[in-house]
Design a protein around this motif. Structure first.
Motif, PDB file in Angstrom:
ATOM      1  N   ALA A 185       2.002   8.560  -7.888  1.00  0.00           N
ATOM      2  CA  ALA A 185       2.937   7.578  -7.327  1.00  0.00           C
ATOM      3  C   ALA A 185       2.146   6.467  -6.656  1.00  0.00           C
ATOM      4  N   PRO A 186       1.828   5.421  -7.393  1.00  0.00           N
ATOM      5  CA  PRO A 186       1.051   4.326  -6.810  1.00  0.00           C
ATOM      6  C   PRO A 186       1.864   3.506  -5.810  1.00  0.00           C
ATOM      7  N   GLY A 187       1.125   2.848  -4.913  1.00  0.00           N
ATOM      8  CA  GLY A 187       1.728   1.831  -4.072  1.00  0.00           C
ATOM      9  C   GLY A 187       1.677   0.512  -4.819  1.00  0.00           C
ATOM     10  N   ILE A 188       1.358  -0.580  -4.124  1.00  0.00           N
ATOM     11  CA  ILE A 188       1.259  -1.877  -4.787  1.00  0.00           C
ATOM     12  C   ILE A 188      -0.090  -1.962  -5.499  1.00  0.00           C
ATOM     13  N   ILE A 189      -0.038  -2.195  -6.810  1.00  0.00           N
ATOM     14  CA  ILE A 189      -1.243  -2.297  -7.615  1.00  0.00           C
ATOM     15  C   ILE A 189      -1.286  -3.694  -8.225  1.00  0.00           C
ATOM     16  N   MET A 213       0.513  -0.489   3.439  1.00  0.00           N
ATOM     17  CA  MET A 213      -0.655   0.167   2.861  1.00  0.00           C
ATOM     18  C   MET A 213      -1.820   0.020   3.824  1.00  0.00           C
ATOM     19  N   PRO A 214      -1.814   0.778   4.925  1.00  0.00           N
ATOM     20  CA  PRO A 214      -2.838   0.606   5.952  1.00  0.00           C
ATOM     21  C   PRO A 214      -4.252   0.930   5.494  1.00  0.00           C
ATOM     22  N   LEU A 215      -4.398   1.767   4.467  1.00  0.00           N
ATOM     23  CA  LEU A 215      -5.736   2.103   3.973  1.00  0.00           C
ATOM     24  C   LEU A 215      -6.121   1.168   2.828  1.00  0.00           C
ATOM     25  N   ASN A 216      -6.872   0.134   3.149  1.00  0.00           N
ATOM     26  CA  ASN A 216      -7.473  -0.770   2.158  1.00  0.00           C
ATOM     27  C   ASN A 216      -6.499  -1.666   1.404  1.00  0.00           C
ATOM     28  N   GLY A 217      -5.223  -1.654   1.765  1.00  0.00           N
ATOM     29  CA  GLY A 217      -4.279  -2.618   1.203  1.00  0.00           C
ATOM     30  C   GLY A 217      -4.014  -2.446  -0.284  1.00  0.00           C
ATOM     31  N   ILE A 218      -3.624  -3.561  -0.912  1.00  0.00           N
ATOM     32  CA  ILE A 218      -3.268  -3.556  -2.331  1.00  0.00           C
ATOM     33  C   ILE A 218      -4.460  -3.093  -3.169  1.00  0.00           C
ATOM     34  N   ALA A 219      -4.182  -2.244  -4.152  1.00  0.00           N
ATOM     35  CA  ALA A 219      -5.249  -1.614  -4.937  1.00  0.00           C
ATOM     36  C   ALA A 219      -5.377  -2.221  -6.324  1.00  0.00           C
ATOM     37  N   ILE A 222      -7.916   0.414 -11.381  1.00  0.00           N
ATOM     38  CA  ILE A 222      -8.918   1.468 -11.544  1.00  0.00           C
ATOM     39  C   ILE A 222      -8.737   2.577 -10.523  1.00  0.00           C
ATOM     40  N   VAL A 223      -8.170   2.259  -9.362  1.00  0.00           N
ATOM     41  CA  VAL A 223      -7.951   3.282  -8.334  1.00  0.00           C
ATOM     42  C   VAL A 223      -7.017   4.363  -8.866  1.00  0.00           C
ATOM     43  N   VAL A 224      -5.940   3.949  -9.514  1.00  0.00           N
ATOM     44  CA  VAL A 224      -4.994   4.905 -10.092  1.00  0.00           C
ATOM     45  C   VAL A 224      -5.603   5.575 -11.315  1.00  0.00           C
ATOM     46  N   ASP A 247      -1.264   5.425  -2.557  1.00  0.00           N
ATOM     47  CA  ASP A 247      -0.468   4.300  -2.065  1.00  0.00           C
ATOM     48  C   ASP A 247      -1.008   3.681  -0.782  1.00  0.00           C
ATOM     49  N   GLY A 248      -2.252   3.989  -0.434  1.00  0.00           N
ATOM     50  CA  GLY A 248      -2.824   3.413   0.762  1.00  0.00           C
ATOM     51  C   GLY A 248      -2.134   3.826   2.049  1.00  0.00           C
ATOM     52  N   GLY A 249      -1.309   4.865   1.980  1.00  0.00           N
ATOM     53  CA  GLY A 249      -0.654   5.373   3.182  1.00  0.00           C
ATOM     54  C   GLY A 249       0.822   5.058   3.302  1.00  0.00           C
ATOM     55  N   SER A 250       1.433   4.458   2.281  1.00  0.00           N
ATOM     56  CA  SER A 250       2.852   4.102   2.363  1.00  0.00           C
ATOM     57  C   SER A 250       3.739   5.314   2.634  1.00  0.00           C
ATOM     58  N   ASP A 251       3.514   6.375   1.895  1.00  0.00           N
ATOM     59  CA  ASP A 251       4.317   7.585   2.076  1.00  0.00           C
ATOM     60  C   ASP A 251       4.184   8.123   3.493  1.00  0.00           C
ATOM     61  N   VAL A 252       2.970   8.111   4.016  1.00  0.00           N
ATOM     62  CA  VAL A 252       2.722   8.606   5.370  1.00  0.00           C
ATOM     63  C   VAL A 252       3.460   7.770   6.410  1.00  0.00           C
ATOM     64  N   VAL A 253       3.394   6.447   6.252  1.00  0.00           N
ATOM     65  CA  VAL A 253       4.047   5.561   7.209  1.00  0.00           C
ATOM     66  C   VAL A 253       5.573   5.694   7.129  1.00  0.00           C
ATOM     67  N   LEU A 254       6.095   5.751   5.928  1.00  0.00           N
ATOM     68  CA  LEU A 254       7.544   5.742   5.760  1.00  0.00           C
ATOM     69  C   LEU A 254       8.199   7.095   6.021  1.00  0.00           C
ATOM     70  N   ARG A 255       7.511   8.180   5.679  1.00  0.00           N
ATOM     71  CA  ARG A 255       8.124   9.512   5.824  1.00  0.00           C
ATOM     72  C   ARG A 255       7.463  10.391   6.868  1.00  0.00           C
ATOM     73  N   GLY A 256       6.238  10.108   7.231  1.00  0.00           N
ATOM     74  CA  GLY A 256       5.568  10.931   8.214  1.00  0.00           C
ATOM     75  C   GLY A 256       5.566  12.394   7.818  1.00  0.00           C
ATOM     76  N   ASP A 257       5.911  13.273   8.774  1.00  0.00           N
ATOM     77  CA  ASP A 257       5.942  14.702   8.464  1.00  0.00           C
ATOM     78  C   ASP A 257       7.353  15.194   8.145  1.00  0.00           C
ATOM     79  N   SER A 258       8.256  14.284   7.845  1.00  0.00           N
ATOM     80  CA  SER A 258       9.647  14.660   7.584  1.00  0.00           C
ATOM     81  C   SER A 258       9.819  15.384   6.256  1.00  0.00           C
ATOM     82  N   VAL A 259       8.757  15.421   5.436  1.00  0.00           N
ATOM     83  CA  VAL A 259       8.875  16.092   4.142  1.00  0.00           C
ATOM     84  C   VAL A 259       8.887  17.606   4.283  1.00  0.00           C
ATOM     85  N   TRP A 260       8.567  18.125   5.490  1.00  0.00           N
ATOM     86  CA  TRP A 260       8.597  19.572   5.684  1.00  0.00           C
ATOM     87  C   TRP A 260       9.818  19.961   6.496  1.00  0.00           C
TER      88      TRP A 260
END
Length: 260
Positions: A185-189, A213-219, A222-224, A247-260
């Motif tokens: 699941a890529p972020g912005i590529i 995408m706090p980690l290194n921004g748009i990818a 080749i990253v994917v 995704d450079g952290g998008s899932d983490v920012v948007l959902r945090g630990d709510s997936v559990w």
């Protein structure tokens, strides 16, 4: 002996980057696209999907080791439904028999972090039911307002793909046959698909406000591609039914630990 992979969407973007990466590692890649590919088919049509396996066999009649279903559209229009969901499923199910002769068969599809964005429940349900005519009709209704409901077409196809992977990966047809089935699941590529969305600093800033995408921004693609290469390698023996966010952290920012 080098592995043989089938890559859809091989003419541009993530598909092209993946094809080139695998080939640089000495693998044989059969590229599939609507142009500039070994196999020319239109995955938005029943005819194109039906001819995919025969097209692959004409290029190489030996076993296939990996199927990478990467082809996709992002338009707020019905063809996005046809290619992203029904074209992807037809690719994986249609080519699965060709994996039978491989000692280490693998399969992966490209989803998107967009599955975390607003979706249309009716369209997702029609996709899950495999009702293409009704799904296309619903997409046509959503497309009447491209800026709001139309934007839900793409995200709905990706959510439906995620659900399909989760439902199918542990079945006899996939895990039971020794085939790890997963998704990325890529972020912005930075691909032709996103060129208009990131063409100016203002546009990039606005998009990153929606897709952080706090980690290194748009990818770059080749990253994917590197992740896809590992998922379809012999090293991946036990990853099953996972949606791997790159995704450079998008899932983490948007959902945090709510997936559990």
């Amino acid at each position: 002996m080098s592995r043989v992979s089938v890559v859809t969407g091989a003419a541009s973007g993530i598909g092209r980057a993946t094809k080139e990466l695998l080939e640089s590692r000495g693998e044989r890649v059969i590229g599939v696209d609507i142009h500039d590919a070994d196999v020319i088919v239109d995955l938005s049509t029943a005819e194109g999907r039906a001819g995919l396996a025969d097209g692959v066999r004409r290029v190489d009649d030996g076993p296939v080791d990996a199927v990478l279903a990467i082809a996709g559209l992002a338009a707020a229009a019905p063809p996005t439904v046809a290619v992203n969901y029904f074209g992807t499923i037809a690719t994986l199910e249609g080519l699965r028999p060709l994996l039978a002769g491989s000692p280490a068969p693998r399969a992966v599809l490209v989803s998107s972090m967009a599955a975390l964005m607003p979706t249309d429940g009716e369209l997702v349900g029609l996709l899950a039911a495999g009702d293409e005519l009704a799904a296309l009709a619903r997409a046509g209704e959503l497309a009447q307002d491209p800026a709001t409901t139309g934007a839900q077409i793409y995200s709905s196809t990706k959510l439906a793909l995620d659900k399909w992977v989760r439902r199918q990966a542990a079945t006899e047809q996939w895990a039971g046959a020794g085939i790890p089935l997963n998704a990325v699941a890529p972020g912005i590529i930075a691909t032709p698909m996103t060129a208009d969305l990131i063409g100016t600093p203002e546009a990039r800033h606005a998009l990153l406000g929606l897709v952080p995408m706090p980690l290194n921004g748009i990818a770059e693609p080749i990253v994917v591609a590197r992740l896809l290469a590992w998922l379809t390698s012999e090293e991946n023996t036990h990853l099953c039914g996972q949606i791997v966010y790159v995704d450079g952290g998008s899932d983490v920012v948007l959902r945090g630990d709510s997936v559990w």
